[in-house]
Design a protein around this motif. Structure first.
Motif, PDB file in Angstrom:
ATOM      1  N   GLU A 154       0.850  -1.187   0.000  1.00 29.63           N
ATOM      2  CA  GLU A 154       0.000   0.000   0.000  1.00 29.63           C
ATOM      3  C   GLU A 154       0.885   1.235   0.000  1.00 29.63           C
ATOM      4  N   ALA A 155       0.706   2.069  -1.002  1.00 27.47           N
ATOM      5  CA  ALA A 155       1.459   3.322  -1.079  1.00 27.47           C
ATOM      6  C   ALA A 155       0.471   4.473  -0.985  1.00 27.47           C
ATOM      7  N   GLU A 166      -4.479  -8.434  -6.916  1.00 27.67           N
ATOM      8  CA  GLU A 166      -5.231  -7.403  -7.627  1.00 27.67           C
ATOM      9  C   GLU A 166      -4.608  -6.046  -7.345  1.00 27.67           C
ATOM     10  N   VAL A 167      -4.874  -5.108  -8.227  1.00 28.41           N
ATOM     11  CA  VAL A 167      -4.332  -3.763  -8.042  1.00 28.41           C
ATOM     12  C   VAL A 167      -5.487  -2.763  -7.960  1.00 28.41           C
ATOM     13  N   HIS A 168      -5.264  -1.715  -7.178  1.00 27.44           N
ATOM     14  CA  HIS A 168      -6.232  -0.623  -7.065  1.00 27.44           C
ATOM     15  C   HIS A 168      -5.474   0.687  -7.153  1.00 27.44           C
ATOM     16  N   ASP A 169      -6.046   1.611  -7.905  1.00 21.43           N
ATOM     17  CA  ASP A 169      -5.378   2.891  -8.099  1.00 21.43           C
ATOM     18  C   ASP A 169      -6.377   4.012  -7.860  1.00 21.43           C
ATOM     19  N   ALA A 194      -2.705  -4.981 -13.194  1.00 25.22           N
ATOM     20  CA  ALA A 194      -1.544  -4.110 -13.411  1.00 25.22           C
ATOM     21  C   ALA A 194      -2.002  -2.720 -13.801  1.00 25.22           C
ATOM     22  N   PHE A 195      -1.211  -1.743 -13.496  1.00 26.04           N
ATOM     23  CA  PHE A 195      -1.394  -0.409 -14.066  1.00 26.04           C
ATOM     24  C   PHE A 195      -0.040   0.255 -14.206  1.00 26.04           C
ATOM     25  N   LEU A 203      -2.549   1.885  -4.625  1.00 32.90           N
ATOM     26  CA  LEU A 203      -1.972   3.232  -4.651  1.00 32.90           C
ATOM     27  C   LEU A 203      -3.049   4.195  -4.170  1.00 32.90           C
ATOM     28  N   ARG A 204      -2.826   4.746  -2.991  1.00 32.22           N
ATOM     29  CA  ARG A 204      -3.842   5.603  -2.369  1.00 32.22           C
ATOM     30  C   ARG A 204      -3.458   7.069  -2.463  1.00 32.22           C
ATOM     31  N   LYS A 205      -4.487   7.894  -2.500  1.00 30.53           N
ATOM     32  CA  LYS A 205      -4.239   9.343  -2.439  1.00 30.53           C
ATOM     33  C   LYS A 205      -4.290   9.791  -0.980  1.00 30.53           C
ATOM     34  N   ARG A 206      -3.260  10.520  -0.594  1.00 30.69           N
ATOM     35  CA  ARG A 206      -3.233  11.009   0.786  1.00 30.69           C
ATOM     36  C   ARG A 206      -4.173  12.207   0.922  1.00 30.69           C
ATOM     37  N   PRO A 207      -4.990  12.220   1.952  1.00 34.03           N
ATOM     38  CA  PRO A 207      -5.851  13.390   2.161  1.00 34.03           C
ATOM     39  C   PRO A 207      -5.007  14.648   2.312  1.00 34.03           C
ATOM     40  N   GLU A 208      -5.475  15.742   1.774  1.00 29.96           N
ATOM     41  CA  GLU A 208      -4.679  16.982   1.742  1.00 29.96           C
ATOM     42  C   GLU A 208      -4.389  17.558   3.112  1.00 29.96           C
ATOM     43  N   ASN A 209      -5.236  17.273   4.092  1.00 23.63           N
ATOM     44  CA  ASN A 209      -5.025  17.863   5.412  1.00 23.63           C
ATOM     45  C   ASN A 209      -3.982  17.125   6.226  1.00 23.63           C
ATOM     46  N   LYS A 210      -3.347  16.117   5.669  1.00 28.29           N
ATOM     47  CA  LYS A 210      -2.347  15.370   6.443  1.00 28.29           C
ATOM     48  C   LYS A 210      -0.947  15.726   5.990  1.00 28.29           C
TER      49      LYS A 210
END
Lengths: 287, 206
Positions: free
Chosen positions: A214-215, A233-236, A255-256, A280-287
């Motif tokens: 997990e990134a 499996e992959v998640h983006d 894959a991606f 691949l996760r997006k970090r919330p902007e407030n962190k």
């Protein structure tokens, strides 16, 4: 007549006193030059390394019994500390816990089978190894950080401009704010977590056979990312600019590959797992 | 001279010719065994340098030499010194490293070879490595069980997982010899196995 409670208290007192008698402390001081080498080999017990204020190496050792000794040796700019097990020593009686202060630019090698290995606020190379040892490295910059464990958890926090190589068979590896020219994690079944921005112009290779990856990265990250799993499996969560050519087939769900941010300063990010999930996760902007 | 001093002196000079060294070696079976094995490694290394890849003959000759030296025994009785306790298993790390090296050499050489030749060589190499690895696994677990029974389950589980990863990666390479990821996975898997042996060997003994 002696009450049962008194007997218990006396017994506890004897046990505690016996423990205190068996436990002993040793302290060693060494004067070293710039970029000294410090090695601590400790079969059983923890090792914690922090920066000293001057050109000295200070070693505090707590020996848990008289079945273990501390051998120390200085050879020029190198200091070697070793726990020396005597006959009959086991994991408990052979245990030594170390606190070590070294000049911040010293190269440090730590080895323990069972204890926790900690290093912080250094900018010399750090090498930590132990089968069951938990590893905790933080606030290290401009240095090589090499870690080898079997099943101990690995935590790397705030490693700047590092050349980071982690080999762990089954321990979970967590990296927060870790960047540099090379960040590589290889695991057999351990989970790999990366929380950061992948720096710039570095190579990030996270690989585990059956563990998950997990990134979590900010949306403004610049990176050339490829993720691939054979049976997982992959998640983006982050839209990537698709690449015109990839050398492997980009099977949906498996894959991606693509780029994000500024190409000129982008890092190369390779995420690989045979049967684990890659996210691949997006970090919330407030962190 | 203490054990530590002897080890330091070994790093500084090639032979053990001084009076202090000889005296210590006469009195310390562990160091004596260590020196004997170091000499053996030096002798065996000369053989290994002559070939790009270790052939079965090399392994056989090393094994024969070890048996002659008494470092490999079919059934080891209760012994106390480090060298004797780890006699055979001490070779697992260099053996695993050599297998990894051989695989690496193979991978580099074969990256430009044709598909059919790659397929055959990968399979051959994999079988050779797998058969040797299986033998070593048993021996390693026997040693772990004797010397560190508390860690036996953990080593066994990690060994199982790493062997599984080797099989899976080998399967991928067999399917797609030109897949760089698959080749790298196989290298990584062998590297992990080599590391596991190394850790088992590094465990301290009184």
């Amino acid at each position: 007549m002696v009450s049962g409670r008194t007997v218990k208290l006396v017994a506890i007192g004897v046990i505690v006193a016996g423990t205190l008698v068996a436990e002993s402390k040793k302290e060693y001081h060494f004067t070293v030059g710039p970029k000294a080498g410090v090695s601590v080999m400790n079969p059983y017990g923890s090792i914690s390394v922090k920066p000293s204020l001057n050109n000295t190496v200070v070693v505090n050792a707590v020996l848990h019994s008289d079945k273990v000794e501390v051998d120390n040796n200085q050879n020029g700019n190198r200091v070697d500390i070793q726990s020396h097990l005597l006959a009959g020593a086991d994991a408990e009686s052979g245990r030594v816990d170390y606190e070590v202060w070294v000049p911040a630019d010293a190269s440090v090698t730590l080895h323990s089978s069972t204890g926790t290995l900690r290093a912080e606020k250094l900018h010399g190379d750090v090498s930590l190894e132990g089968a069951g040892a938990e590893v905790d490295v933080r606030d290290v910059s401009d240095a090589h950080v090499h870690v080898k464990t079997m099943n101990g958890a690995v935590n790397l926090d705030n490693i700047k401009n590092g050349h980071v190589e982690v080999d762990s068979l089954s321990g979970e590896v967590t990296m927060r704010s870790v960047n540099g020219p090379l960040v590589q994690v290889v695991s057999t079944s351990g989970r790999i977590n990366y929380i950061g921005d992948f720096g710039n112009s570095g190579e990030y290779r996270l690989s585990t056979h059956s563990g998950d990856i997990e990134a979590t990265i900010p949306e403004w990250t610049s990176a050339d990312v490829s993720a691939r799993t054979t049976r997982g499996e992959v998640h983006d969560d982050i839209p990537l600019q698709p690449k015109n050519h990839t050398w492997f087939a980009v099977d949906k769900g498996r894959a991606f590959a693509g780029t994000m941010g500024k190409v000129a300063v982008s890092s190369t990010v390779v995420l690989r797992s045979f049967s684990g999930k890659i996210h691949l996760r997006k970090r919330p902007e407030n962190k | 001279m203490t054990c530590v001093e002897l080890h330091q002196s070994l790093a500084e000079q090639e032979d053990v010719g001084s009076w202090e060294q000889r005296t210590h070696l006469r009195e310390c079976p562990a160091c004596s065994t260590l020196v004997r094995e170091l000499n053996l490694i030096v002798a065996a290394a000369g053989q290994l340098q002559e070939a790009d890849e270790p052939s079965p003959r090399v392994w056989n000759s090393i094994e024969a030499a070890l048996r002659q030296e008494g470092l490999i025994r079919p059934q080891r009785p209760f012994v106390s010194s480090f060298g004797a306790r780890w006699g055979a298993a001490r070779w697992l790390v260099p053996a695993a490293a050599m297998l990894l090296l051989a695989l690496g050499i193979y991978m580099r050489r074969e990256s430009q070879a044709d598909h059919a030749a790659q397929q055959a060589l990968v399979t051959s190499m994999g079988n050779q490595v797998a058969s040797q690895s299986d033998l070593n696994d048993d021996e390693l677990m026997q040693e772990v069980a004797e010397n560190e029974p508390a860690m036996k389950t953990q080593y066994a589980e990690n060994l199982r997982q790493v062997n599984e990863s080797i099989r899976d990666a080998q399967g991928l390479v067999n399917e797609s010899p030109n897949d760089a990821d698959a080749r790298r996975s196989l290298m990584d898997a062998y590297h992990q196995k080599s590391m596991l042996f190394e850790m088992a060997m590094d465990r301290p003994l009184p």
